[in-house]
Design a protein around this motif. Structure first.
Motif, PDB file in Angstrom:
ATOM      1  N   ARG A 161      -5.859  -9.434   1.249  1.00 13.74           N
ATOM      2  CA  ARG A 161      -4.924 -10.576   1.221  1.00 13.74           C
ATOM      3  C   ARG A 161      -3.923 -10.504   2.368  1.00 13.74           C
TER       4      ARG A 161
ATOM      5  N   ASN B 273     -10.447   1.195   6.068  1.00 13.07           N
ATOM      6  CA  ASN B 273      -9.030   1.591   6.059  1.00 13.07           C
ATOM      7  C   ASN B 273      -8.438   1.478   7.465  1.00 13.07           C
TER       8      ASN B 273
ATOM      9  N   THR C 232     -16.103  -3.232  -4.284  1.00 10.39           N
ATOM     10  CA  THR C 232     -15.461  -4.517  -4.014  1.00 10.39           C
ATOM     11  C   THR C 232     -14.344  -4.332  -2.999  1.00 10.39           C
TER      12      THR C 232
ATOM     13  N   SER D 109      -7.197  -4.833  -9.512  1.00 12.89           N
ATOM     14  CA  SER D 109      -6.208  -3.896 -10.058  1.00 12.89           C
ATOM     15  C   SER D 109      -6.428  -2.536  -9.399  1.00 12.89           C
TER      16      SER D 109
ATOM     17  N   ILE E  97     -15.717   2.784   3.661  1.00 11.77           N
ATOM     18  CA  ILE E  97     -14.333   2.565   3.222  1.00 11.77           C
ATOM     19  C   ILE E  97     -13.357   3.199   4.225  1.00 11.77           C
ATOM     20  N   THR E  98     -13.727   4.356   4.757  1.00 11.61           N
ATOM     21  CA  THR E  98     -12.868   4.993   5.759  1.00 11.61           C
ATOM     22  C   THR E  98     -12.705   4.088   6.981  1.00 11.61           C
TER      23      THR E  98
ATOM     24  N   ARG F 239       1.694   2.507  -3.524  1.00 12.38           N
ATOM     25  CA  ARG F 239       0.616   2.706  -4.499  1.00 12.38           C
ATOM     26  C   ARG F 239       0.335   4.183  -4.754  1.00 12.38           C
TER      27      ARG F 239
ATOM     28  N   LEU G 208      -0.065  -6.479   4.768  1.00 12.56           N
ATOM     29  CA  LEU G 208      -1.475  -6.659   4.419  1.00 12.56           C
ATOM     30  C   LEU G 208      -1.801  -5.907   3.130  1.00 12.56           C
ATOM     31  N   ARG G 209      -2.620  -6.535   2.281  1.00 10.56           N
ATOM     32  CA  ARG G 209      -3.067  -5.883   1.037  1.00 10.56           C
ATOM     33  C   ARG G 209      -4.571  -5.661   1.126  1.00 10.56           C
ATOM     34  N   PHE G 210      -4.993  -4.395   1.062  1.00  7.73           N
ATOM     35  CA  PHE G 210      -6.415  -4.053   1.098  1.00  7.73           C
ATOM     36  C   PHE G 210      -6.696  -3.087  -0.046  1.00  7.73           C
ATOM     37  N   THR G 211      -7.640  -3.463  -0.903  1.00  6.51           N
ATOM     38  CA  THR G 211      -7.872  -2.682  -2.120  1.00  6.51           C
ATOM     39  C   THR G 211      -9.354  -2.550  -2.401  1.00  6.51           C
ATOM     40  N   VAL G 212      -9.797  -1.312  -2.627  1.00  2.00           N
ATOM     41  CA  VAL G 212     -11.123  -1.045  -3.193  1.00  2.00           C
ATOM     42  C   VAL G 212     -10.875  -0.486  -4.580  1.00  2.00           C
ATOM     43  N   ALA G 213     -11.237  -1.242  -5.609  1.00  2.00           N
ATOM     44  CA  ALA G 213     -10.837  -0.846  -6.968  1.00  2.00           C
ATOM     45  C   ALA G 213     -11.991  -0.872  -7.955  1.00  2.00           C
ATOM     46  N   HIS G 214     -13.156  -1.292  -7.507  1.00  2.00           N
ATOM     47  CA  HIS G 214     -14.329  -1.350  -8.387  1.00  2.00           C
ATOM     48  C   HIS G 214     -15.481  -0.674  -7.666  1.00  2.00           C
ATOM     49  N   ILE G 215     -16.054   0.336  -8.299  1.00  2.00           N
ATOM     50  CA  ILE G 215     -17.183   1.076  -7.715  1.00  2.00           C
ATOM     51  C   ILE G 215     -18.260   1.253  -8.784  1.00  2.00           C
TER      52      ILE G 215
ATOM     53  N   LEU H  21       0.828  -1.209   0.000  1.00  2.00           N
ATOM     54  CA  LEU H  21       0.000   0.000   0.000  1.00  2.00           C
ATOM     55  C   LEU H  21       0.864   1.261   0.000  1.00  2.00           C
TER      56      LEU H  21
ATOM     57  N   ASN I  52     -11.487  -0.285 -13.058  1.00  2.03           N
ATOM     58  CA  ASN I  52     -12.705  -0.748 -12.385  1.00  2.03           C
ATOM     59  C   ASN I  52     -12.790  -2.264 -12.294  1.00  2.03           C
ATOM     60  N   THR I  53     -11.667  -2.879 -12.025  1.00  2.00           N
ATOM     61  CA  THR I  53     -11.639  -4.321 -11.814  1.00  2.00           C
ATOM     62  C   THR I  53     -11.074  -4.546 -10.415  1.00  2.00           C
TER      63      THR I  53
ATOM     64  N   TRP J 254     -12.303 -11.991  -1.212  1.00  2.00           N
ATOM     65  CA  TRP J 254     -12.963 -10.946  -1.996  1.00  2.00           C
ATOM     66  C   TRP J 254     -14.385 -10.775  -1.488  1.00  2.00           C
TER      67      TRP J 254
ATOM     68  N   ASP K  58     -10.752  -6.346  -1.991  1.00  2.00           N
ATOM     69  CA  ASP K  58      -9.761  -7.386  -2.245  1.00  2.00           C
ATOM     70  C   ASP K  58      -8.800  -7.331  -1.060  1.00  2.00           C
TER      71      ASP K  58
END
Lengths: 426, 426
Positions: free
Chosen positions: B306, B268, B302, A294, B264-265, A253, B278-285, A250, A290-291, B233, B304
């Motif tokens: 890990r 986080n 979404t 990614s 989302i806040t 990024r 840690l990997r935390f991702t919001v990438a699709h809205i 993170l 938007n995937t 996911w 993601d």
């Protein structure tokens, strides 16, 4: 003060006919939502829009009105005056809807104008001035932002080619959609855009559902609109970098979604208003790619900011870009203003005529400002302008649950008919 | 320890042929981005996917391999063993890409497997066990979430109809896209899904670009993958109410975008990790109705998430729904888990074979875990499994800038060829 109420004119306005026409229009692009509400999705310059316009023209021709359009697609139906050389009284609204909109917003103002003109004719009331029913192109801004393109171009607020490169969600340019539309309506007489040789309309009157709760809650029949609050629309594009969601730490990024979150959070603070008069809305978001796995490279969002006080509209609106730039942690942002309408205070002519007609008909009238913007906001600099509001259920609009009572809409059309008889004979 | 390096086998692996095939595949769905990078957009079960599969089959048939597919569309190319009754060694990866992906992720593992098998045949090295090159269906999850459907169904992790109702962004159901795909590949021999009568593969080996920076940064040629971090996911749907952005006071709204922001806040904070493991991702809205002047009724996003430590993966993953629900102010939320892969530690057989082959060929090998998930994660419970990583530039993947050197890819294929020769003769 207007003439006393003409009983035959009031009687000529048909509640049933107006309601029937609204329902016919509502079926064009109509749908039922999960709660059983009857909504409409009729975007501007689509086949559905044209179908609605053709229906209106067929009604107009049946009673002897003359149809014409200009190069923005604004549609006019003319009731001739006894002196055709006089500037007309113009009345109407728009026929396009929000993507998940209701059956009354906009279209009722066009149908009420038509009902009022038909009543004038059936009551045998001649007018010195012509009366033109207008349907402005793209008021909603749902398919092509911003809204009010037709009235803005008509009023000379912006050149008619200003929005040609704006695209809809399918990538179709406004200029191309408009060219296709004009070709499909080539059989309709073409009129010049706007006013010719400086001849502005004598007055403009727009009927509309309130889109707010006051008339219903406070027990009024008619809203005498005194002005419209100011609106500013912005588009924000945040540019970061896409990376693998599983492997990229993170800390390395440039996540556009996370910086969008920071930007909106900072804007919420900028727009904080304990009096709850200020309107601040983020309602459109696009993310790329938007995937889910990614990291977002791009996040776009819109800002809809409104206030009745121009000082607040300017001060906070001008602060938006700086607040966004300061909030970003790893990305860059581009902020574009797409729409800017300063608060409007209508001149007394039309509001006074509306209030007089309402009182003459025994209706309870309330003077109030409009929270929504309308085409009237752009016609206002050209000529005396005003609006007639009627109550809508719970103030809901831009939603399939939007609803107004047939009787309330008939009352609005009766007031409009008397206002037209009044103004078109001055 | 594996057999000593076979010089004729190493020499039979062609760097130029493998690179040429990668570039041919990269042209199927290939595009150039604004920076001149050569990317690929080849979604699973599309015409482009089928075009790539047909090209691979044409190469395979030219060297005498036998093609077959199962009802998930997993494609197998079989090199026969001297004892066809023995469980095969299976090797491969996937051919689908991210929407704006690179030319190496997945497809290189298939082409490297093919190159290694071709080298075995050209070097005249017979194997007791059959070797099967596999291309798994929908590893990326870009068109249909989650990823790894093909390997999950093959391994019996989920029934093959599990994802039939999942839709892509155009509303096409996975089940329908798969049925169409199978009809278009009806001329290819059909094999049973997964292992028959409990006959698992003898081993599974997957070659892949690292998708992380370590091999390049630390100067290694080959990554000996020891395991894969866990992934979970989630899909979150926030339901509010649409209202007019100009008229509805903020205090009366149920704005789905604003509650998404709160959710989302809060996530986080839940996912905060000073060690940045840690990997935390919001990438699709997605927002509905997604028009700038109508308050958002629905916001979907979404997650993601890990982590290599299963205790962390379970504790924080299980807290997600509660944290979201507590963060909401005016809306409701539905949280659905779409994918759950616990951390994997590979058994020693394949990693030891990979490390032995790399050392025998004089290559610098590093043992490391995988940050990305792979089909190997789901094959792991069936049989001894492992992966071969090669360096990719700056660790970038899922992006058109993804790149691996032809020489690095050739080294990976040479190690794979020796590993296949080793394992298929045990």
């Amino acid at each position: 003060m207007p003439d006393p109420v003409a009983p035959n004119l009031v009687a000529a306005v048909s509640e049933a006919r107006q309601w029937q026409r609204l329902m016919e229009m509502g079926a064009i692009g109509g749908f039922s939502d999960a709660d059983g509400n009857e909504g409409v999705n009729r975007a501007c310059l689509t086949d559905l829009d044209r179908q609605a316009r053709r229906l209106l023209i067929s009604w107009a021709e049946a009673i002897g009105l003359t149809a014409s359009t200009d190069i923005l697609g604004n549609l006019f139906l003319r009731h001739e005056g006894t002196d055709p050389t006089l500037p007309p009284v113009v009345t109407g609204s728009h026929m396009d809807s929000q993507p998940q909109g209701g059956r009354f917003d906009g279209i009722w103002g066009v149908i009420a104008a038509f009902e009022a003109v038909q009543a004038l004719r059936e009551a045998g009331i001649a007018t010195r001035r012509p009366v033109e029913v207008v349907a402005w192109t793209n008021e909603e801004g749902g398919r092509y932002a911003p809204g009010c393109m037709g009235s803005m171009a008509y009023a000379g607020y912006a050149p008619p080619t200003t929005w040609d490169a704006v695209t809809d969600k399918d990538g179709i340019r406004f200029g191309d959609a408009l060219a296709e539309h004009l070709a499909l309506e080539a059989d309709i007489a073409r009129r010049p855009l706007g006013t010719v040789e400086g001849t502005a309309p004598f007055a403009y009157v727009e009927a509309h559902i309130e889109q707010g709760p006051r008339l219903e809650a406070e027990g009024f029949d008619i809203g005498v609109v005194t002005g419209i609050q100011g609106s500013r629309w912005f588009l924000v594009e945040i540019n970061g970098k896409s990376d693998h969601a599983g492997t990229t730490p993170l800390g390395l990024r440039r996540d556009a979604v996370q910086d969008m979150l920071r930007a909106i959070t900072a804007l919420n603070a900028l727009m904080h208003d304990p009096s709850d008069v200020l309107r601040f809305t983020v309602a459109h978001i696009e993310v790329e790619p938007n995937t889910s796995n990614s990291v977002a490279a791009v996040a776009r969002f819109t800002i809809d900011f409104r206030h009745p006080d121009n000082a607040v509209l300017q001060a906070r609106g001008n602060a938006i870009e700086g607040v966004i730039q300061a909030a970003l942690k790893t990305c860059t942002a581009k902020v574009t203003e797409r729409f800017h309408a300063i608060p409007t205070d209508f001149a007394p002519l039309v509001p006074d005529a509306v209030e007089g007609a309402a009182r003459a008909q025994g209706l309870r009238a309330l003077r109030l400002p409009s929270g929504a913007f309308h085409d009237a906001q752009f016609i206002h600099p050209l000529c005396p302008t005003g609006m007639i509001f009627v109550p809508c259920r719970a103030g809901v609009s831009h939603h399939p649950a939007e609803y107004a009572e047939p009787g309330a809409l008939a009352a609005g059309a009766r007031v409009l008919a008397q206002v037209l008889a009044d103004l078109a004979n001055r």
